[in-house]
Each structure stands twice: as structure tokens, then as C-alpha cells.
Design a protein around this motif. Structure first.
Motif, short mmCIF file in Angstrom:
data_model
loop_
_atom_site.label_atom_id
_atom_site.label_comp_id
_atom_site.label_asym_id
_atom_site.label_seq_id
_atom_site.Cartn_x
_atom_site.Cartn_y
_atom_site.Cartn_z
N ALA B 113 0.83 -1.22 0.00
CA ALA B 113 0.00 0.00 0.00
C ALA B 113 0.86 1.26 0.00
N THR B 114 1.94 1.28 0.78
CA THR B 114 2.77 2.49 0.83
C THR B 114 3.56 2.65 -0.47
N PHE B 115 3.95 1.52 -1.04
CA PHE B 115 4.69 1.55 -2.31
C PHE B 115 3.82 2.14 -3.42
N LEU B 116 2.60 1.65 -3.52
CA LEU B 116 1.70 2.16 -4.56
C LEU B 116 1.40 3.64 -4.33
N TYR B 117 1.21 3.98 -3.08
CA TYR B 117 0.89 5.37 -2.74
C TYR B 117 2.01 6.31 -3.19
N LYS B 118 3.24 5.85 -2.97
CA LYS B 118 4.38 6.71 -3.35
C LYS B 118 4.50 6.87 -4.86
N ASN B 119 3.85 5.98 -5.60
CA ASN B 119 3.88 6.06 -7.06
C ASN B 119 2.52 6.47 -7.64
N LEU B 120 1.68 6.98 -6.79
CA LEU B 120 0.28 7.21 -7.15
C LEU B 120 0.09 8.06 -8.42
N ASP B 121 0.90 9.10 -8.57
CA ASP B 121 0.75 9.99 -9.72
C ASP B 121 0.92 9.26 -11.04
N LYS B 122 1.73 8.22 -11.02
CA LYS B 122 2.03 7.52 -12.28
C LYS B 122 1.06 6.39 -12.60
N LEU B 123 0.29 5.94 -11.61
CA LEU B 123 -0.52 4.72 -11.81
C LEU B 123 -1.73 4.99 -12.71
N LYS B 124 -1.94 4.05 -13.65
CA LYS B 124 -3.12 4.17 -14.53
C LYS B 124 -4.07 3.01 -14.22
N PHE B 125 -5.30 3.35 -13.93
CA PHE B 125 -6.26 2.31 -13.57
C PHE B 125 -7.41 2.26 -14.57
N LYS B 126 -7.92 1.05 -14.76
CA LYS B 126 -9.15 0.95 -15.54
C LYS B 126 -10.33 0.90 -14.55
N GLU B 127 -11.53 0.97 -15.10
CA GLU B 127 -12.72 0.94 -14.24
C GLU B 127 -12.84 -0.40 -13.54
N LEU B 128 -13.28 -0.34 -12.30
CA LEU B 128 -13.52 -1.58 -11.56
C LEU B 128 -14.85 -1.42 -10.83
N PRO B 129 -15.94 -1.79 -11.50
CA PRO B 129 -17.25 -1.55 -10.88
C PRO B 129 -17.54 -2.56 -9.76
N MET B 130 -16.98 -2.29 -8.63
CA MET B 130 -17.17 -3.19 -7.48
C MET B 130 -17.43 -2.37 -6.23
N ARG B 131 -18.10 -3.03 -5.29
CA ARG B 131 -18.32 -2.41 -3.97
C ARG B 131 -17.58 -3.29 -2.98
N LYS B 159 -14.93 3.84 -10.53
CA LYS B 159 -16.11 2.99 -10.28
C LYS B 159 -15.94 2.04 -9.09
N LEU B 160 -14.85 2.14 -8.38
CA LEU B 160 -14.69 1.28 -7.21
C LEU B 160 -15.30 1.98 -6.00
N GLU B 161 -16.21 1.30 -5.33
CA GLU B 161 -16.83 1.88 -4.14
C GLU B 161 -16.22 1.23 -2.90
N VAL B 162 -15.62 2.04 -2.06
CA VAL B 162 -14.92 1.50 -0.88
C VAL B 162 -15.68 1.85 0.39
N LEU B 163 -16.04 0.81 1.14
CA LEU B 163 -16.71 1.04 2.42
C LEU B 163 -15.73 0.76 3.55
N ASN B 164 -15.92 1.48 4.62
CA ASN B 164 -15.06 1.26 5.79
C ASN B 164 -15.57 0.11 6.63
N PHE B 165 -14.63 -0.50 7.30
CA PHE B 165 -14.93 -1.67 8.11
C PHE B 165 -15.27 -1.20 9.52
N ASP B 166 -16.53 -0.90 9.76
CA ASP B 166 -16.83 -0.34 11.08
C ASP B 166 -18.26 -0.65 11.49
N HIS B 167 -18.57 -0.25 12.68
CA HIS B 167 -19.90 -0.37 13.25
C HIS B 167 -20.35 1.02 13.63
N PRO B 168 -21.33 1.60 12.99
CA PRO B 168 -21.73 2.95 13.34
C PRO B 168 -22.09 3.08 14.82
N GLU B 169 -22.52 1.98 15.43
CA GLU B 169 -22.93 2.03 16.84
C GLU B 169 -21.76 2.43 17.75
#
Ligand code: SF4
Lengths: 426, 257
Positions: B113-131, B159-169
Motif C-alpha cells: 500500500a505504501t509503495f503504490l501510494y508513493k507512485n500514485l501519480d504515475k498509476l493508470k487504472f481501468k474501471e472496476l465496478p465493485m463495492r 467505479k470502485l466503491e470502498v466502504l469502511n470496516f466499522d460499526h456505526p454504533e
């Protein structure tokens, strides 16, 4: 020996805990309700969050000065015309109970993990006494012939359907009801138990209780409850005996108020129905100011302060475990507990329970598999009001177990492989 | 760059060789070369957690010696891992546990994750319609606070929808808790101590947190967490996927600009 202990433990936790749909469903319901209630309690009384930090400091001081606080608490209790005893071990505590109780008595007990720690009910029954747990959850557990599976809610793993069956059978046998209880009618189940225990409270010879905190300066015990069973078992019988772990002692009555408030708030209550404060036997001075003991409440109060491994726990570097308020939060947050309930533990439960079991109940060898059940994910530490570092203590306990030869084979084999690799490369 | 893949041996041992495949694929798409690292890759800090503090230093020394040899022989520039523990232990940037004990790898180490983040400007992604439901590994998220990096990378995937792993309660504003504070562990470490229990713990976490959110997949930033989720999905016969962070990114990554 450790491998046998491990196998037996794994079999129990998997067969009775993990594989049981009933356990899972009951816990899922309870955890959701708990989280919801706690959010409400903390939202309504947000100062509890800061207060918890203060309570941590109170506990740090208290555990460090445990020896002098024990002495001070005892002096205060005696000054209030109570009797104070110090029991170094379970055996010493039971011996005191034997002398005070004898046999042939009717005894009502309120919920106390410390009494579970020394198997008090079984001991008193063996002496020929009739003993009743009066907390509803504990009463259910007593009828089932099992042991509590949560520190706050002892019968948390028992769904209502099973409770209805159990109570129907028992209450019919005792002439309290004639028809089976409806499994949807929880109020009726509660009413039936109330009816049965009513008599016991008022005919009991002795009432037994634990305490959530004990103020050394006044000798006052604080007992949090909701059902009203504690105040009846404390107030109605002529003799009251309290068993209190020495880690519950705090310097002042003001400290005890803070400790109990944080305890009940994190135990998901905005405010509990009752907080009982007991400093001595009942008394009156209404006739010519002559103090006479034994007015409407108990005539005698005996307080047994139990060490049973607590000093050793502190001196071995596990002092944080003694800060525990028994609020139950860490259990509700634990992903392993959510599928195993109290089978994740022996007498105490969960990660924090592994430390307590090692020092106060079953010893290090039997506590070792419990320590290896903890995944050290750290959620308990984040959610604990006192930020108790359970994962760090679990690592330490595993290391202590290794030094005594109590590591389960699966981990031993893995470590051996690593050791060989390290030697090979070097 | 020549990148040493740390965890090469662990993944097949845990039954998740796909983490290696995805890591290799990502490295290639980014135009780098990979060097596999076949070794006992449990991290030296973790052996201490398992009760063997006495093996921490011998294992750290052995690991270091081995890594130094590969790095010099293979001319490695960077070490990359999909596991949180080795990153947490060896990262100089994060003042890791072993760094504090005086050990230093010959080249920097990054988590995927940190490696990709440090290269974020260069990364090219295609659509990933997932939740998806993002699980912060206990060590990476809760302990080390590496939480922004994985999210920022995923945010770049269309198109990637990311939800957090939590409990609103669990949210009470005064407590200031974050999703990574309260995310539940699927019990990956049980594989080393009580493997019979792991599928039950993992499937319950999925049942309680993922199924009600109707996600396509639960994705963990921790290789160990992923292997537990995979076991949990299988055990519960759930109609969702478990994925490692590297696998999800690899699905969307087209290359670099
Ligand atoms: S360890 Fe903390 S969360 Fe767990 S019961 Fe004790 S005080 Fe509560």
C-alpha cells in the motif's frame, strides 16, 4: 502434559463454542444491544471518557500501594463495627467462610466473579448449606449446572428458548407455575424467578456479595446492580459476608464513586438501577442515642479481602491486569469471544481472563492455551476505558509459559523450525 | 528498479499464492523487475509475540544476513511485502521494532500500500465496478496508522466503491475512534496457534460486518488477514469474495504513465 491440556481446551472451545449456532446467535444479539446501549450511555454522559483517564490514574496508584490500602481498608471496616479478614489464598478464604457459615444454612448470593474464582457456591453446598444465586443470569447458570460465560451477563450464551424450557421444568417442580412458560414471554420468566426467590431472601440466614470498589478511607463497599437482588441479599438476612478482591480497594470514597461511574457507563448503562454503598452492619441510635447494631439490616458484617495471586500478578509485571474494572467491553469487542463465549477462558474470560486465570485460578499451564487463543488484534486495548494493554500482557504470558515448558506443540514446532533456520543461516 | 518480494514463501504456505502472483504482476506492470525471496519470512518481532523473545535477535540477524546476500547478489533496490508485520518491524521510515533494536536492512522496505501510494501519480487504472469493504490489517492500521495510503490508492480506481470496516454504533464523537481502531480481526494469527478456530472467527466477522453491507468483496491490507477471510468465505459458503489488497489493485492496474 501441556499438549493434553491444549487438546482438551481446543476440543471444548471448538465443539461447544465455535460450532454452536446457539452461542453465535445469542452473542450476536447481545453484542449489538451492548454496543447500542454503550453509545447511548457515553453520548449522554460524555464526561465519562475523560473520567476514565482519571480512573486509570486512581487504579495505578491503588495497585502500587495495595499493601497499605489493604491495611487502611481493614481498619476502616473494623472502625465501622464490621469484621475484616485478609485471605492470602483461596484455601484461606474458604476456611474463613467455613468458620463463619458452618452448615445447614440458607444462603442468598449476589453476582460476584471473585466468589466464582474460589468456587464458593460449590464449597458451601458441600458443607451442607442451601445456596441460591440471585442474579437472574447466575440463577440460570446455576440451574444449568454450568458456569458463567460473560463477566456481566453470565447466561449470555443461552437463548430465550432454552431459558423457557429450563425454568418451566424447575418452577413446575417447585410449585411456582403449573403451565410451561412461553418462550416469547421474557417478563413472565423474570416474574417466575422473582416469585421463587422472594421467600429465599427473607428466610436466608446469610447474604453473600462481592463489590465493584472499596474505599479504604471509609471502608465503604460499592455494589452496582440493576435487578435489586444484591440489595435484598445484602439487606434482608441477619448476617452479611462480602468477598472482595484486594485490587478493588481505592484510597478514598470519592475515588470509589469515580471508579464505579466509569464501570457502569462502559458496562453500557446510563445509570444503573441501584448502587449500594455499605460501610458497616445496620444500626440505630434512635432510643436515647444509644447505638445498637442490627436494626432492619444485617446485625453482622464480615468482609474478606482476597489476595489469591493478585500480589504475585502485580510483582510479576502484570499490574495492568489488576486495573480491570470488569466492565465487559473487551469481551464484547473481541472477534474470538464473539464465536466462543466463555469457552475462551477457564474461570475468567478472553485475553484479560488469560492473565487472571494464570494467577488466580488454574495456573499458567492451563492458561497457556487461552493466551494462544488471543489474536492480539488490539481492539480490546482501544476500546477499554482504561486502555489496558492486553496484547502486550498476552505476549509476556506466552513468554513466561515458554520458560516453564507450557507452549503447545503447534507453536513449539514452528519455533523449532525458526530456530533451526536462524542457526543454519548464521 | 529491482524489487525483492518479501513474503514469497509465506503466501503459498498459508494457501494464498495468489498474493505472489498479484505482486509480480503489479511490479511488471509498473515496469520493474522482481526477485523472489524464498525464506522463513515470519518476522522476528512476531516470533516474540508467539512467546519466543529469545529468538527475536537470532532470527533478525539471520534474516538480515540472508537479505543482505540476496540484495547484493541480485542488485536489489527495494524490498516489498504484502504483510504488515515485516513492514512494521523493519521500516526505517516508521522506526520499526527491529530498527529500534539496531537492525537495518540494506535497502528500504515498503508495504504494497505504501509503495503504490508513493507512485500514485504515475498509476493508470481501468474501471472496476465493485463495492468492497476495506479491512485495515490490525498491525498496519490500528497499530501503525498506515490508513490514508491504501485508501488514496483505491480512490483513484474508477467505479470502485470502498466502504469502511466499522460499526456505526461504536461512534461517539468524544471517543474519536476511527474505522481502523474498531475494525474486527478475522483471526489470521490463529493459523499459527489454533487453526481449527480460524474459519469460525473469520466467517463470523464476514457475517456481522460484510454481508449486511452487500459488498462484492472484503479486501484486507494484510496478507494474513486475507488468508483468514478466504477461509471464512469458504467456511460460511458466502456469496462474496475475499481479496488481498494486491489482488484488488492488480485487477484495476493497467500500467504507469
Ligand atoms: S480489560 Fe478493560 S475493557 Fe476489559 S473488562 Fe477490564 S476494564 Fe473492561
Amino acid at each position: 502434559m501441556i499438549d493434553e491440556v491444549y487438546r482438551e481446551y481446543v476440543n471444548r472451545i471448538v465443539e461447544y463454542g465455535a460450532k454452536s449456532e446457539k452461542v453465535r446467535i445469542a452473542l450476536s444479539r447481545a453484542i449489538k444491544a451492548f454496543e447500542n446501549n454503550r453509545r447511548n450511555a457515553l453520548s449522554m454522559f460524555p464526561h465519562s471518557i475523560e473520567l476514565a483517564k482519571e480512573v486509570r490514574k486512581i487504579k495505578e496508584y491503588s495497585i502500587e500501594h495495595m499493601d497499605e490500602l489493604i491495611k487502611k481498608a481493614c481498619e476502616s471496616i473494623e472502625r465501622n463495627h464490621g469484621h475484616c479478614y485478609y485471605a492470602k489464598s483461596k484455601e484461606e478464604a474458604l476456611e474463613i467462610f467455613k468458620k463463619l457459615v458452618g452448615s445447614g444454612k440458607l444462603i442468598v448470593k449476589s453476582k460476584s466473579l471473585t466468589s466464582e474464582e474460589i468456587d464458593l457456591r460449590g464449597f458451601l453446598e458441600e458443607l451442607g448449606n442451601e445456596v441460591y444465586e440471585t442474579d437472574l443470569g447466575e440463577f440460570i447458570v446455576q440451574l444449568m449446572g454450568t458456569r458463567p460465560t460473560h463477566i456481566l451477563a453470565p447466561a449470555i450464551n443461552v437463548p430465550r428458548e432454552d431459558v423457557a424450557k429450563l425454568l418451566s421444568k424447575f418452577m413446575k417442580e417447585h410449585g411456582i407455575i403449573t403451565e410451561d412458560l412461553d418462550e416469547r414471554d421474557i417478563p413472565k420468566m423474570v416474574e417466575t424467578v422473582r416469585k421463587f426467590l422472594r421467600d429465599k431472601f427473607f428466610n436466608a440466614d446469610i447474604g453473600i456479595n462481592g463489590a465493584n470498589a472499596l474505599a479504604a478511607d471509609t471502608g465503604t463497599m460499592f455494589i452496582i446492580e440493576n435487578e435489586g437482588n444484591a440489595r435484598l441479599s445484602i439487606g434482608a438476612p441477619p448476617v452479611q459476608i462480602a468477598i472482595v478482591g484486594v485490587e478493588k480497594i481505592v484510597p478514598t470514597i470519592e475515588d470509589a464513586f469515580k471508579v464505579t461511574e466509569v464501570t457502569w457507563r462502559y458496562a453500557n448503562y446510563t445509570v444503573p438501577a441501584y448502587v449500594n454503598l455499605i460501610s458497616g452492619p445496620s444500626k440505630t441510635g434512635d432510643i436515647e442515642k444509644v447505638i445498637t447494631y442490627g436494626a432492619h439490616g444485617p446485625k453482622e458484617l464480615h468482609v474478606i479481602l482476597l489476595d489469591n495471586g493478585r500480589t504475585r500478578m502485580r510483582d510479576s509485571g502484570y499490574q495492568e491486569a489488576l486495573y480491570c474494572l470488569r466492565c465487559g467491553t473487551c469481551l464484547y469487542e473481541c472477534p474470538v469471544y464473539a464465536v466462543t463465549a466463555g469457552y475462551f477462558g477457564q474461570q475468567y474470560m478472553g485475553g484479560i481472563g488469560a492473565i487472571w486465570d494464570a494467577f488466580t485460578t488454574v495456573g499458567l499451564e492451563k492458561a497457556s492455551p487461552i493466551a494462544y487463543t488471543c489474536v492480539r488484534c488490539g481492539k480490546c486495548k482501544v476500546m477499554c476505558p482504561l486502555n489496558i494493554d492486553i496484547p502486550a500482557m498476552i505476549s509476556k504470558l506466552r513468554n513466561d509459559a515458554r520458560k516453564e515448558g507450557y507452549v503447545p506443540k503447534i507453536v513449539r514446532d514452528f519455533a523449532k523450525e525458526i530456530e533451526e533456520f536462524a542457526k543454519e543461516v548464521q | 528498479m529491482r524489487i525483492l518480494l518479501y513474503g514469497w514463501d509465506t503466501s503459498p504456505r498459508l494457501g494464498v499464492p495468489e498474493i505472489c502472483d498479484a505482486s509480480v504482476s503489479i511490479i511488471k506492470k509498473m515496469g520493474h523487475e522482481y526477485v523472489p525471496h524464498k525464506s522463513k519470512v515470519i518476522c522476528a518481532e512476531a516470533i516474540g509475540f508467539l512467546g519466543y523473545d529469545n529468538l527475536v535477535d537470532p532470527l533478525a540477524k539471520a534474516t538480515l544476513k540472508e537479505v543482505e546476500e540476496v540484495v547484493s547478489k541480485e542488485d536489489v533496490d527495494l524490498i516489498l511485502t504484502s504483510y504488515a508485520a515485516p513492514y512494521a518491524a523493519w521500516s526505517k521510515e516508521r522506526n520499526g521494532f527491529l530498527v529500534q533494536r539496531g537492525y537495518e536492512l540494506p535497502v528500504p522496505i515498503e508495504h504494497m500500500a505504501t509503495f503504490l501510494y508513493k507512485n500514485l501519480d504515475k498509476l493508470k487504472f481501468k474501471e472496476l465496478p465493485m463495492r468492497i469493504l476495506l479491512h485495515d490489517g490490525c498491525t498496519l492500521g490500528r497499530k501503525m496508522g498506515v490508513v490514508e495510503e491504501p485508501r488514496k490508492v483505491l480512490a483513484k480506481i474508477p467505479k470502485l466503491e470502498v466502504l469502511n470496516f466499522d460499526h456505526p454504533e461504536l461512534y461517539v464523537k468524544e471517543r474519536n475512534l476511527k474505522p481502523w481502531d474498531i475494525s474486527a480481526c478475522p483471526g489470521g494469527w490463529l493459523d499459527f496457534t489454533l487453526p481449527e478456530l480460524m474459519p469460525y472467527v473469520a466467517s463470523n466477522v464476514i457475517r456481522e460486518y460484510a454481508l449486511p453491507r452487500e459488498v462484492d468483496a472484503v479486501v484486507s491490507t494484510c496478507g494474513n488477514g486475507y488468508h483468514a477471510f478466504k477461509a471464512g468465505v469458504k467456511h460460511g459458503k458466502f456469496p462474496i469474495k475475499a481479496m488481498a489488497y494486491a489482488n484488488l489493485v492488480d485487477m484495476a492496474l493497467e500500467g504507469v504513465e
